[in-house]
Design a protein around this motif. Structure first.
Motif, PDB file in Angstrom:
ATOM      1  N   GLU A  87       0.837  -1.206   0.000  1.00  7.50           N
ATOM      2  CA  GLU A  87       0.000   0.000   0.000  1.00  7.50           C
ATOM      3  C   GLU A  87       0.870   1.254   0.000  1.00  7.50           C
ATOM      4  OE1 GLU A  87      -2.393  -1.108   3.334  1.00  7.50           O
ATOM      5  OE2 GLU A  87      -3.466  -2.566   2.106  1.00  7.50           O
ATOM      6  N   ARG A  88       1.998   1.212   0.679  1.00  8.46           N
ATOM      7  CA  ARG A  88       2.915   2.364   0.660  1.00  8.46           C
ATOM      8  C   ARG A  88       3.614   2.452  -0.695  1.00  8.46           C
ATOM      9  NH1 ARG A  88       3.329   5.099   5.150  1.00  8.46           N
ATOM     10  NH2 ARG A  88       5.080   6.201   4.212  1.00  8.46           N
ATOM     11  N   ARG A  89       3.939   1.316  -1.251  1.00 17.90           N
ATOM     12  CA  ARG A  89       4.569   1.332  -2.584  1.00 17.90           C
ATOM     13  C   ARG A  89       3.591   1.945  -3.592  1.00 17.90           C
ATOM     14  NH1 ARG A  89       9.009  -2.702  -3.092  1.00 17.90           N
ATOM     15  NH2 ARG A  89       9.067  -3.976  -1.227  1.00 17.90           N
ATOM     16  N   ARG A  90       2.324   1.588  -3.463  1.00 18.04           N
ATOM     17  CA  ARG A  90       1.341   2.034  -4.449  1.00 18.04           C
ATOM     18  C   ARG A  90       0.836   3.458  -4.210  1.00 18.04           C
ATOM     19  NH1 ARG A  90      -4.275  -0.937  -4.749  1.00 18.04           N
ATOM     20  NH2 ARG A  90      -3.149  -2.690  -5.622  1.00 18.04           N
ATOM     21  N   GLU A 169      -8.352  -5.807  -1.740  1.00 22.55           N
ATOM     22  CA  GLU A 169      -8.230  -5.746  -3.208  1.00 22.55           C
ATOM     23  C   GLU A 169      -9.503  -6.286  -3.849  1.00 22.55           C
ATOM     24  OE1 GLU A 169      -5.421  -4.856  -5.386  1.00 22.55           O
ATOM     25  OE2 GLU A 169      -4.995  -3.797  -3.522  1.00 22.55           O
ATOM     26  N   LYS A 170      -9.879  -5.699  -4.964  1.00 23.37           N
ATOM     27  CA  LYS A 170     -11.093  -6.137  -5.648  1.00 23.37           C
ATOM     28  C   LYS A 170     -10.945  -7.614  -6.074  1.00 23.37           C
ATOM     29  CE  LYS A 170     -14.060  -4.372  -9.174  1.00 23.37           C
ATOM     30  NZ  LYS A 170     -13.754  -4.264 -10.580  1.00 23.37           N
ATOM     31  N   GLY A 171     -11.938  -8.402  -5.733  1.00 21.66           N
ATOM     32  CA  GLY A 171     -11.938  -9.813  -6.145  1.00 21.66           C
ATOM     33  C   GLY A 171     -10.842 -10.648  -5.498  1.00 21.66           C
ATOM     34  N   SER A 172     -10.333 -10.190  -4.343  1.00 25.63           N
ATOM     35  CA  SER A 172      -9.201 -10.909  -3.743  1.00 25.63           C
ATOM     36  C   SER A 172      -9.612 -12.246  -3.153  1.00 25.63           C
ATOM     37  CB  SER A 172      -8.592 -10.056  -2.629  1.00 25.63           C
ATOM     38  OG  SER A 172      -9.502  -9.968  -1.557  1.00 25.63           O
ATOM     39  N   LYS A 173      -8.644 -13.137  -3.107  1.00 25.82           N
ATOM     40  CA  LYS A 173      -8.820 -14.382  -2.355  1.00 25.82           C
ATOM     41  C   LYS A 173      -7.444 -14.792  -1.843  1.00 25.82           C
ATOM     42  CE  LYS A 173      -8.972 -17.549  -6.372  1.00 25.82           C
ATOM     43  NZ  LYS A 173      -8.032 -17.022  -7.219  1.00 25.82           N
ATOM     44  N   PRO A 174      -7.404 -15.523  -0.729  1.00 21.40           N
ATOM     45  CA  PRO A 174      -6.083 -15.893  -0.227  1.00 21.40           C
ATOM     46  C   PRO A 174      -5.355 -16.809  -1.210  1.00 21.40           C
ATOM     47  CG  PRO A 174      -7.836 -16.967   1.036  1.00 21.40           C
ATOM     48  CD  PRO A 174      -8.498 -16.002   0.118  1.00 21.40           C
ATOM     49  N   ASP A 175      -4.037 -16.777  -1.162  1.00 20.86           N
ATOM     50  CA  ASP A 175      -3.253 -17.746  -1.921  1.00 20.86           C
ATOM     51  C   ASP A 175      -3.572 -19.122  -1.341  1.00 20.86           C
ATOM     52  OD1 ASP A 175      -1.421 -18.772  -3.673  1.00 20.86           O
ATOM     53  OD2 ASP A 175       0.295 -17.649  -2.906  1.00 20.86           O
ATOM     54  N   VAL A 202      10.316 -16.315   7.076  1.00 15.45           N
ATOM     55  CA  VAL A 202       9.494 -15.796   5.977  1.00 15.45           C
ATOM     56  C   VAL A 202       8.033 -16.128   6.278  1.00 15.45           C
ATOM     57  CG1 VAL A 202       9.116 -15.682   3.486  1.00 15.45           C
ATOM     58  CG2 VAL A 202      11.417 -16.136   4.355  1.00 15.45           C
ATOM     59  N   LEU A 203       7.216 -15.066   6.312  1.00 10.37           N
ATOM     60  CA  LEU A 203       5.796 -15.199   6.682  1.00 10.37           C
ATOM     61  C   LEU A 203       4.926 -15.048   5.434  1.00 10.37           C
ATOM     62  CD1 LEU A 203       7.387 -14.209   9.252  1.00 10.37           C
ATOM     63  CD2 LEU A 203       5.324 -13.048   9.970  1.00 10.37           C
ATOM     64  N   TYR A 204       3.682 -15.439   5.557  1.00  5.75           N
ATOM     65  CA  TYR A 204       2.714 -15.216   4.471  1.00  5.75           C
ATOM     66  C   TYR A 204       1.712 -14.143   4.908  1.00  5.75           C
ATOM     67  CZ  TYR A 204      -1.445 -15.543   1.668  1.00  5.75           C
ATOM     68  OH  TYR A 204      -2.519 -15.204   0.896  1.00  5.75           O
ATOM     69  N   GLY A 205       1.288 -13.300   3.956  1.00  4.43           N
ATOM     70  CA  GLY A 205       0.232 -12.332   4.238  1.00  4.43           C
ATOM     71  C   GLY A 205      -0.731 -12.248   3.072  1.00  4.43           C
ATOM     72  N   GLY A 206      -2.003 -12.012   3.369  1.00  7.38           N
ATOM     73  CA  GLY A 206      -3.024 -11.876   2.326  1.00  7.38           C
ATOM     74  C   GLY A 206      -4.270 -12.650   2.678  1.00  7.38           C
ATOM     75  N   SER A 207      -5.282 -11.924   3.229  1.00  7.73           N
ATOM     76  CA  SER A 207      -6.577 -12.522   3.570  1.00  7.73           C
ATOM     77  C   SER A 207      -6.486 -13.673   4.571  1.00  7.73           C
ATOM     78  CB  SER A 207      -7.309 -12.997   2.305  1.00  7.73           C
ATOM     79  OG  SER A 207      -7.647 -11.905   1.485  1.00  7.73           O
TER      80      SER A 207
END
Ligand code: PGA
Length: 243
Positions: A87-90, A169-175, A202-207
Motif C-alpha cells: 500500500e505504501r509502494r502504491r 483488493e477487488k476480487g481478492s482471495k487468499p493464496d 518468511v511469513l505469508y500475508g493476504g486474507s
C-alpha cells in the motif's frame, strides 16, 4: 518453532479507546501488534506478551515534516517495523531505493524489520517463473548492500504478501497454502544462496483469518502470518493463534 503473527492495523481504528480495547484482546506471545503511530505509546503500555511494531519508519530524523525516524521508534520501545508494504509502494510511491534506505537505517537503529514483498495480479497470471523473477528482483533492490556486518541482518524478516491476495483488493482471495509454501521455500533458498541469509523467517500475508490460518501455519516453510483486516476484530488474533 513458534509461528509469528503480525497484526497490521493499517489506518485503523479511529479512536484511542478502540485501539486500547483491541490491544488488550490481541496481547499474546509471538504476536506483533502494529498500530498507527498515534497509538504506539498507549498500546505499548498495554502489551505484556505481544511485541510492539510500527507500520513504517523514515530513514532519518531531522527536517522531514511528517516523518518518524527509526531512533524515535526505538525510544518508544518499538521492536519491529513493517517496511515496503504494497500500500505504501502504491499510494505513496515508495520506490525500492527508498525502501532499501529505510531497511538499512532501521536495522542499524536496532529495529527488527518486517520487509513486505509480493507480486500483483498481472505478474501472478504469468505463472511461477514470472513470480519468482519479480520477487528475486524486488529483494535484490530492497536488500541492496544489506548483507555484511554493518547491519544486523539477523533482525530481518520477510513477508510474502501477494498484492492480489490482500483482502481489500477487488476480487481478492487468499493464496493457497501449498502455493504460498512453494514460493516461501523458493525465497528461503534465494536468501541463503544469494545473500548468505540462512535463518531468516518468511511469513505469508493476504486474507489470513481465523478460518484459514491453521492451513497456512501448518506448513513447515511458513514461519507465520501477517494479518490486516482480520486483526481489527477483537478476539481474532487469539483464534488465529489457536488459543
Ligand atoms: P489482509 O491485509 O489480511 O486484510 O489481506 C494484509 C496486509 O495487507 O497487511
Amino acid at each position: 518453532m513458534a509461528k509469528l503473527i503480525v497484526a497490521n492495523w493499517k489506518s485503523n481504528p479511529n479512536t484511542l479507546r478502540e485501539a486500547v480495547k483491541l490491544a488488550k484482546a490481541s496481547d499474546f506471545k509471538n504476536a506483533i501488534i502494529a498500530p498507527p503511530y498515534p497509538y504506539l505509546e498507549s498500546v505499548g503500555r498495554i502489551l505484556k506478551r505481544a511485541a510492539l511494531g510500527a507500520q513504517d519508519a523514515f530513514y532519518k530524523g531531522g527536517p522531514f515534516t511528517g516523518e518518524v525516524s527509526p531512533d524515535q521508534l526505538k525510544n518508544l520501545k518499538v521492536k519491529y517495523v513493517i517496511l515496503g508494504h504494497s500500500e505504501r509502494r502504491r499510494y505513496l510511491d515508495e520506490t525500492d531505493e527508498l525502501i532499501n534506505q529505510k531497511v538499512k537505517t532501521a536495522l542499524r537503529a536496532g529495529l527488527k524489520v518486517i520487509l513486505c514483498i509480493g507480486e500483483d495480479k498481472a505478474i501472478h497470471r504469468q505463472g511461477p517463473a514470472a513470480i519468482k523473477r519479480f520477487l528475486s528482483n524486488q529483494l535484490k533492490k530492497d536488500l541492496h548492500k544489506v548483507q555484511g556486518t554493518r547491519y544486523r541482518v539477523q533482525n530481518l524478516l520477510i513477508v510474502y504478501e501477494p498484492i492480489w491476495a490482500i483482502s481489500t483488493e477487488k476480487g481478492s482471495k487468499p493464496d493457497t497454502p501449498a502455493q504460498a509454501a512453494k514460493i516461501i521455500a523458493y525465497l528461503k533458498w534465494l536468501l541463503a544462496k544469494s545473500y548468505e541469509l540462512r535463518a531468516i523467517k518468511v511469513l505469508y500475508g493476504g486474507s489470513v483469518t481465523s478460518r484459514n490460518a491453521k492451513s497456512f501455519l501448518a506448513r513447515s516453510e511458513i514461519d507465520g502470518a501477517l494479518v490486516g483486516g482480520a486483526s481489527l476484530k477483537p478476539g481474532e488474533i487469539k483464534k488465529i493463534k489457536g488459543l
